[in-house]
Every structure is written in C-alpha cells, then in structure tokens.
Design a protein around this motif. Structure first.
Motif, PDB file in Angstrom:
ATOM      1  N   LEU A   1      52.228 -56.125 -33.673  1.00  0.00           N
ATOM      2  CA  LEU A   1      53.201 -55.414 -33.069  1.00  0.00           C
ATOM      3  C   LEU A   1      54.359 -54.863 -33.617  1.00  0.00           C
ATOM      4  CD1 LEU A   1      53.078 -57.562 -29.662  1.00  0.00           C
ATOM      5  CD2 LEU A   1      52.242 -55.057 -30.280  1.00  0.00           C
ATOM      6  N   ALA A   2      54.946 -55.624 -34.913  1.00  0.00           N
ATOM      7  CA  ALA A   2      56.010 -55.074 -35.683  1.00  0.00           C
ATOM      8  C   ALA A   2      55.654 -53.806 -36.295  1.00  0.00           C
ATOM      9  CB  ALA A   2      56.062 -56.038 -37.005  1.00  0.00           C
ATOM     10  N   ALA A   3      54.437 -53.620 -36.767  1.00  0.00           N
ATOM     11  CA  ALA A   3      53.933 -52.317 -37.232  1.00  0.00           C
ATOM     12  C   ALA A   3      53.888 -51.350 -36.157  1.00  0.00           C
ATOM     13  CB  ALA A   3      52.701 -52.589 -37.868  1.00  0.00           C
ATOM     14  N   TYR A   4      53.523 -51.590 -34.893  1.00  0.00           N
ATOM     15  CA  TYR A   4      53.509 -50.664 -33.746  1.00  0.00           C
ATOM     16  C   TYR A   4      54.884 -50.277 -33.550  1.00  0.00           C
ATOM     17  CZ  TYR A   4      48.383 -51.523 -32.780  1.00  0.00           C
ATOM     18  OH  TYR A   4      47.090 -51.777 -32.640  1.00  0.00           O
ATOM     19  N   PHE A   5      55.695 -51.203 -33.206  1.00  0.00           N
ATOM     20  CA  PHE A   5      56.864 -50.611 -32.784  1.00  0.00           C
ATOM     21  C   PHE A   5      57.701 -49.791 -33.960  1.00  0.00           C
ATOM     22  CE2 PHE A   5      57.295 -54.542 -30.023  1.00  0.00           C
ATOM     23  CZ  PHE A   5      58.163 -53.391 -28.953  1.00  0.00           C
ATOM     24  N   HIS A   6      57.381 -50.129 -35.367  1.00  0.00           N
ATOM     25  CA  HIS A   6      57.840 -49.324 -36.375  1.00  0.00           C
ATOM     26  C   HIS A   6      57.066 -47.884 -36.321  1.00  0.00           C
ATOM     27  CE1 HIS A   6      59.249 -48.315 -40.533  1.00  0.00           C
ATOM     28  NE2 HIS A   6      58.192 -47.758 -40.663  1.00  0.00           N
TER      29      HIS A   6
ATOM     30  N   ALA B   1      56.458 -46.245 -33.817  1.00  0.00           N
ATOM     31  CA  ALA B   1      56.834 -45.541 -32.570  1.00  0.00           C
ATOM     32  C   ALA B   1      58.513 -45.391 -32.989  1.00  0.00           C
ATOM     33  CB  ALA B   1      56.720 -46.372 -31.240  1.00  0.00           C
ATOM     34  N   GLY B   2      58.932 -45.827 -33.884  1.00  0.00           N
ATOM     35  CA  GLY B   2      60.330 -45.897 -34.092  1.00  0.00           C
ATOM     36  C   GLY B   2      61.174 -46.496 -33.140  1.00  0.00           C
ATOM     37  N   TRP B   3      60.670 -47.627 -32.570  1.00  0.00           N
ATOM     38  CA  TRP B   3      61.655 -48.384 -31.841  1.00  0.00           C
ATOM     39  C   TRP B   3      61.825 -49.655 -32.405  1.00  0.00           C
ATOM     40  CZ3 TRP B   3      61.470 -48.720 -25.943  1.00  0.00           C
ATOM     41  CH2 TRP B   3      60.804 -47.458 -25.296  1.00  0.00           C
ATOM     42  N   PRO B   4      63.147 -49.630 -32.652  1.00  0.00           N
ATOM     43  CA  PRO B   4      63.806 -51.524 -33.209  1.00  0.00           C
ATOM     44  C   PRO B   4      63.165 -52.545 -32.037  1.00  0.00           C
ATOM     45  CG  PRO B   4      65.552 -50.340 -32.229  1.00  0.00           C
ATOM     46  CD  PRO B   4      64.481 -49.500 -31.989  1.00  0.00           C
ATOM     47  N   ALA B   5      62.817 -53.548 -32.573  1.00  0.00           N
ATOM     48  CA  ALA B   5      62.387 -54.391 -32.036  1.00  0.00           C
ATOM     49  C   ALA B   5      62.353 -55.833 -32.769  1.00  0.00           C
ATOM     50  CB  ALA B   5      60.886 -54.519 -31.591  1.00  0.00           C
ATOM     51  N   GLU B   6      62.462 -57.072 -31.874  1.00  0.00           N
ATOM     52  CA  GLU B   6      62.585 -58.306 -32.493  1.00  0.00           C
ATOM     53  C   GLU B   6      61.587 -59.143 -31.754  1.00  0.00           C
ATOM     54  OE1 GLU B   6      66.031 -60.836 -31.789  1.00  0.00           O
ATOM     55  OE2 GLU B   6      66.738 -59.599 -29.883  1.00  0.00           O
ATOM     56  N   GLU B   7      61.126 -60.056 -32.546  1.00  0.00           N
ATOM     57  CA  GLU B   7      60.197 -61.104 -32.065  1.00  0.00           C
ATOM     58  C   GLU B   7      60.923 -62.357 -31.747  1.00  0.00           C
ATOM     59  OE1 GLU B   7      55.608 -62.604 -33.084  1.00  0.00           O
ATOM     60  OE2 GLU B   7      56.852 -62.310 -34.639  1.00  0.00           O
ATOM     61  N   LEU B   8      61.033 -62.487 -30.405  1.00  0.00           N
ATOM     62  CA  LEU B   8      61.775 -63.506 -29.651  1.00  0.00           C
ATOM     63  C   LEU B   8      61.105 -64.876 -29.861  1.00  0.00           C
ATOM     64  CD1 LEU B   8      62.534 -62.191 -26.196  1.00  0.00           C
ATOM     65  CD2 LEU B   8      64.016 -62.095 -28.458  1.00  0.00           C
TER      66      LEU B   8
ATOM     67  N   THR C   1      71.075 -41.109 -19.052  1.00  0.00           N
ATOM     68  CA  THR C   1      72.909 -41.331 -18.744  1.00  0.00           C
ATOM     69  C   THR C   1      73.129 -42.286 -19.645  1.00  0.00           C
ATOM     70  OG1 THR C   1      72.444 -43.123 -17.231  1.00  0.00           O
ATOM     71  CG2 THR C   1      72.362 -40.973 -16.162  1.00  0.00           C
ATOM     72  N   GLY C   2      72.528 -42.915 -20.479  1.00  0.00           N
ATOM     73  CA  GLY C   2      72.944 -43.929 -21.492  1.00  0.00           C
ATOM     74  C   GLY C   2      72.919 -45.370 -20.937  1.00  0.00           C
ATOM     75  N   ALA C   3      72.294 -45.731 -19.886  1.00  0.00           N
ATOM     76  CA  ALA C   3      72.112 -46.928 -19.092  1.00  0.00           C
ATOM     77  C   ALA C   3      71.112 -47.526 -19.964  1.00  0.00           C
ATOM     78  CB  ALA C   3      71.788 -46.815 -17.687  1.00  0.00           C
ATOM     79  N   PRO C   4      71.517 -49.058 -20.478  1.00  0.00           N
ATOM     80  CA  PRO C   4      70.478 -49.679 -21.123  1.00  0.00           C
ATOM     81  C   PRO C   4      69.392 -50.198 -20.297  1.00  0.00           C
ATOM     82  CG  PRO C   4      72.310 -50.838 -20.826  1.00  0.00           C
ATOM     83  CD  PRO C   4      72.710 -49.707 -20.182  1.00  0.00           C
ATOM     84  N   TYR C   5      68.354 -50.433 -20.978  1.00  0.00           N
ATOM     85  CA  TYR C   5      67.284 -51.178 -20.481  1.00  0.00           C
ATOM     86  C   TYR C   5      66.711 -52.178 -21.277  1.00  0.00           C
ATOM     87  CZ  TYR C   5      67.608 -47.940 -16.568  1.00  0.00           C
ATOM     88  OH  TYR C   5      68.104 -47.399 -15.421  1.00  0.00           O
ATOM     89  N   HIS C   6      65.991 -52.972 -21.029  1.00  0.00           N
ATOM     90  CA  HIS C   6      65.288 -53.958 -21.934  1.00  0.00           C
ATOM     91  C   HIS C   6      63.515 -53.847 -21.670  1.00  0.00           C
ATOM     92  CE1 HIS C   6      68.767 -56.306 -22.871  1.00  0.00           C
ATOM     93  NE2 HIS C   6      69.058 -56.057 -21.400  1.00  0.00           N
ATOM     94  N   LEU C   7      63.048 -53.806 -22.792  1.00  0.00           N
ATOM     95  CA  LEU C   7      61.525 -53.763 -22.999  1.00  0.00           C
ATOM     96  C   LEU C   7      60.950 -55.086 -23.392  1.00  0.00           C
ATOM     97  CD1 LEU C   7      58.749 -52.155 -22.705  1.00  0.00           C
ATOM     98  CD2 LEU C   7      59.117 -51.748 -25.189  1.00  0.00           C
ATOM     99  N   TYR C   8      59.867 -55.797 -22.828  1.00  0.00           N
ATOM    100  CA  TYR C   8      59.561 -57.006 -23.479  1.00  0.00           C
ATOM    101  C   TYR C   8      57.939 -56.590 -23.497  1.00  0.00           C
ATOM    102  CZ  TYR C   8      63.634 -59.021 -22.008  1.00  0.00           C
ATOM    103  OH  TYR C   8      65.080 -59.250 -21.752  1.00  0.00           O
ATOM    104  N   VAL C   9      57.380 -57.219 -24.849  1.00  0.00           N
ATOM    105  CA  VAL C   9      56.047 -56.899 -24.990  1.00  0.00           C
ATOM    106  C   VAL C   9      55.511 -58.556 -25.103  1.00  0.00           C
ATOM    107  CG1 VAL C   9      54.023 -56.060 -26.347  1.00  0.00           C
ATOM    108  CG2 VAL C   9      56.299 -54.706 -25.831  1.00  0.00           C
TER     109      VAL C   9
END
Length: 134
Positions: free
Chosen positions: A4-9, A11-18, A31-39
């Motif tokens: 998944l680290a490679a997949y996010f990379h 896609a150009g999305w920053p991500a962290e493994e919780l 509009t600039g409203a933030p959203y959370h994505l979980y995988v």
C-alpha cells in the motif's frame, strides 16, 4: 497483500500507516473542505472509506434523506454509501487484493475523491434542508 505504501506513492497521495494493514490519508474537495480516507487491508480485500463523508446525520433525519442515499447508491459505480454506528455517512469501496494493482488503486482513489466532491455538498444541503430533495 499489496504494498500500500507503493500504491499511495504511485497515486501521488500522502499516507501513513496507523497500524499494520491500516492506512490514513487526507484530501480536500473543490471548496477546500478536508476529508479522511482510510484503507484497511484484511481478509484478501482492500477496504477503502471516506469517513465521514457527512458526520452525524442522526436518527431525526427525514425519510427523504435516506431515499436520496439509496437513489445515489443505484447510480454510483464501484463505490457505495453507508451509514455507520455513529450515524456518519461514509463512502466505501472494496477491491479484491489478488486483483489489485497500483493503477486500479489510483483510479479508485480518484473516483472516491470525485464522488466526494459531488456528493458531500448535495448531502449537506439535503440534511440541512430536507425539502430541497426531489
């Protein structure tokens, strides 16, 4: 399980493994409203969730809102809307891990972002102004 680290990379999305198999990223709508994505990588599936798409709609919502959610579900491709135990509306997608690829993962992230950009404002209005629904 996919990297998944490679997949996010890719896609150009920053991500962290919780924690092992659980990833988090954020993105913003038009509009600039933030959203959370979980995988979550589990049981041979990748479960993706924009959570919450609309927080805490509660039990007091009119049937019109739930009807609008069901109508939207019928028109969505690859993703679905769901109501969780906290009464948050979430946008979900599932990919079989065995068939996942960096390209498919990136396409799914973009689709979730596009649907968020379209649906979140409509659902906010529908929740606040129930008579605005057709």
């Amino acid at each position: 399980m996919p990297d998944l680290a490679a997949y996010f990379h890719h896609a150009g999305w920053p991500a962290e493994e919780l924690e092992p198999g659980v990833w988090h990223s954020t993105f913003a709508d038009a509009t600039g409203a933030p959203y959370h994505l979980y995988v979550l990588a589990a049981d041979d599936w990748l479960h993706l969730a924009v959570s919450p798409l609309l927080p805490g709609v509660g039990d007091g919502q009119p049937a019109q809102l739930y009807a609008a959610l069901l109508r939207a579900n019928q028109e969505l491709r690859l993703v679905r809307l769901a109501l969780d135990a906290d009464d948050d509306i979430n946008l979900l997608a599932d990919l079989p891990a065995a068939h996942a690829s960096a390209a498919l993962f990136a396409q799914t992230l973009e689709l979730l972002a596009e649907y968020t950009n379209t649906l979140a404002p409509q659902l906010r209005v529908a929740a606040a102004e129930p008579n605005s629904l057709p």
